[in-house]
Design a protein around this motif. Structure first.
Motif, PDB file in Angstrom:
ATOM      1  N   SER A  16       0.830  -1.204   0.000  1.00 50.71           N
ATOM      2  CA  SER A  16       0.000   0.000   0.000  1.00 50.71           C
ATOM      3  C   SER A  16       0.862   1.250   0.000  1.00 50.71           C
ATOM      4  O   SER A  16       0.515   2.254  -0.613  1.00 50.71           O
ATOM      5  CB  SER A  16      -0.939   0.007   1.205  1.00 50.71           C
ATOM      6  OG  SER A  16      -0.186  -0.041   2.396  1.00 50.71           O
ATOM      7  N   ALA A  17       1.997   1.210   0.676  1.00 53.90           N
ATOM      8  CA  ALA A  17       2.884   2.370   0.693  1.00 53.90           C
ATOM      9  C   ALA A  17       3.494   2.596  -0.683  1.00 53.90           C
ATOM     10  O   ALA A  17       3.658   3.723  -1.127  1.00 53.90           O
ATOM     11  CB  ALA A  17       3.977   2.170   1.736  1.00 53.90           C
ATOM     12  N   ALA A  21       2.758   5.962  -2.951  1.00 47.37           N
ATOM     13  CA  ALA A  21       3.879   6.797  -3.355  1.00 47.37           C
ATOM     14  C   ALA A  21       3.906   6.981  -4.862  1.00 47.37           C
ATOM     15  O   ALA A  21       4.450   7.958  -5.365  1.00 47.37           O
ATOM     16  CB  ALA A  21       5.179   6.182  -2.868  1.00 47.37           C
ATOM     17  N   ALA A  22       3.329   6.046  -5.606  1.00 40.35           N
ATOM     18  CA  ALA A  22       3.370   6.098  -7.067  1.00 40.35           C
ATOM     19  C   ALA A  22       2.339   7.072  -7.638  1.00 40.35           C
ATOM     20  O   ALA A  22       2.386   7.375  -8.817  1.00 40.35           O
ATOM     21  CB  ALA A  22       3.154   4.705  -7.637  1.00 40.35           C
ATOM     22  N   THR A  27      -2.363  13.872  -9.660  1.00 36.11           N
ATOM     23  CA  THR A  27      -3.234  12.758 -10.057  1.00 36.11           C
ATOM     24  C   THR A  27      -4.353  12.577  -9.045  1.00 36.11           C
ATOM     25  O   THR A  27      -5.513  12.379  -9.423  1.00 36.11           O
ATOM     26  CB  THR A  27      -2.420  11.460 -10.204  1.00 36.11           C
ATOM     27  OG1 THR A  27      -1.436  11.641 -11.225  1.00 36.11           O
ATOM     28  CG2 THR A  27      -3.314  10.279 -10.559  1.00 36.11           C
ATOM     29  N   ILE A  28      -4.028  12.644  -7.770  1.00 37.22           N
ATOM     30  CA  ILE A  28      -5.051  12.515  -6.713  1.00 37.22           C
ATOM     31  C   ILE A  28      -6.081  13.634  -6.859  1.00 37.22           C
ATOM     32  O   ILE A  28      -7.290  13.398  -6.788  1.00 37.22           O
ATOM     33  CB  ILE A  28      -4.416  12.523  -5.315  1.00 37.22           C
ATOM     34  CG1 ILE A  28      -3.532  11.297  -5.119  1.00 37.22           C
ATOM     35  CG2 ILE A  28      -5.492  12.590  -4.225  1.00 37.22           C
ATOM     36  CD1 ILE A  28      -2.655  11.334  -3.881  1.00 37.22           C
ATOM     37  N   GLY A  71      -9.725   1.089  -2.124  1.00 42.66           N
ATOM     38  CA  GLY A  71      -9.668   2.540  -2.011  1.00 42.66           C
ATOM     39  C   GLY A  71      -8.333   3.112  -2.454  1.00 42.66           C
ATOM     40  O   GLY A  71      -8.145   4.324  -2.457  1.00 42.66           O
ATOM     41  N   THR A  72      -7.425   2.244  -2.873  1.00 36.18           N
ATOM     42  CA  THR A  72      -6.135   2.683  -3.397  1.00 36.18           C
ATOM     43  C   THR A  72      -6.325   3.110  -4.850  1.00 36.18           C
ATOM     44  O   THR A  72      -6.998   2.423  -5.618  1.00 36.18           O
ATOM     45  CB  THR A  72      -5.107   1.530  -3.334  1.00 36.18           C
ATOM     46  OG1 THR A  72      -4.960   1.129  -1.978  1.00 36.18           O
ATOM     47  CG2 THR A  72      -3.756   1.954  -3.873  1.00 36.18           C
ATOM     48  N   ILE A  73      -5.744   4.229  -5.215  1.00 37.12           N
ATOM     49  CA  ILE A  73      -5.858   4.721  -6.586  1.00 37.12           C
ATOM     50  C   ILE A  73      -4.867   3.955  -7.456  1.00 37.12           C
ATOM     51  O   ILE A  73      -3.664   4.138  -7.345  1.00 37.12           O
ATOM     52  CB  ILE A  73      -5.602   6.241  -6.655  1.00 37.12           C
ATOM     53  CG1 ILE A  73      -6.639   6.984  -5.812  1.00 37.12           C
ATOM     54  CG2 ILE A  73      -5.625   6.714  -8.107  1.00 37.12           C
ATOM     55  CD1 ILE A  73      -6.348   8.457  -5.622  1.00 37.12           C
TER      56      ILE A  73
END
Length: 99
Positions: A16-17, A21-22, A27-28, A71-73
């Motif tokens: 997840s980290a 970080a990517a 983008t967010i 929920g991770t993009i």
């Protein structure tokens, strides 16, 4: 059995980290703007993936049946979101997305 002292400790980042970080702040912010426009509430687009953004991304991922629904993009999320957003911009209702 002889054990050598020549071992190195290898530390791996949590997946997840690495994923977080990517994804750039811009983008967010783009994801937040697009989710808000199709009926999900991320709050003010600020480029920070907080709890509202994560909840909106998770809901979007689940509705679209994406593999990662954490929920991770991810790239898959961005691709699907762009598709839905573009259809919405052309006047096609994307989800009954607007409640």
């Amino acid at each position: 059995m002889l054990i050598s002292d020549n071992f190195e400790m290898i530390t791996y980042a949590k997946p997840s980290a690495v994923k977080a970080a990517a994804v750039s702040k811009s983008t967010i912010k783009d994801v937040q703007t697009k989710l808000n426009s199709i009926g999900y509430s991320c709050g003010t687009p600020n480029g920070v993936a907080g709890k509202n953004t994560k909840a909106a991304v998770t809901s979007f991922q689940k509705l679209c049946g994406l593999k990662d629904q954490s929920g991770t993009i991810t790239d898959e999320t961005i691709t699907k979101l762009n598709s839905v957003y573009n259809r919405n911009q052309k006047g096609v209702l994307s989800r009954g997305l607007k409640k």
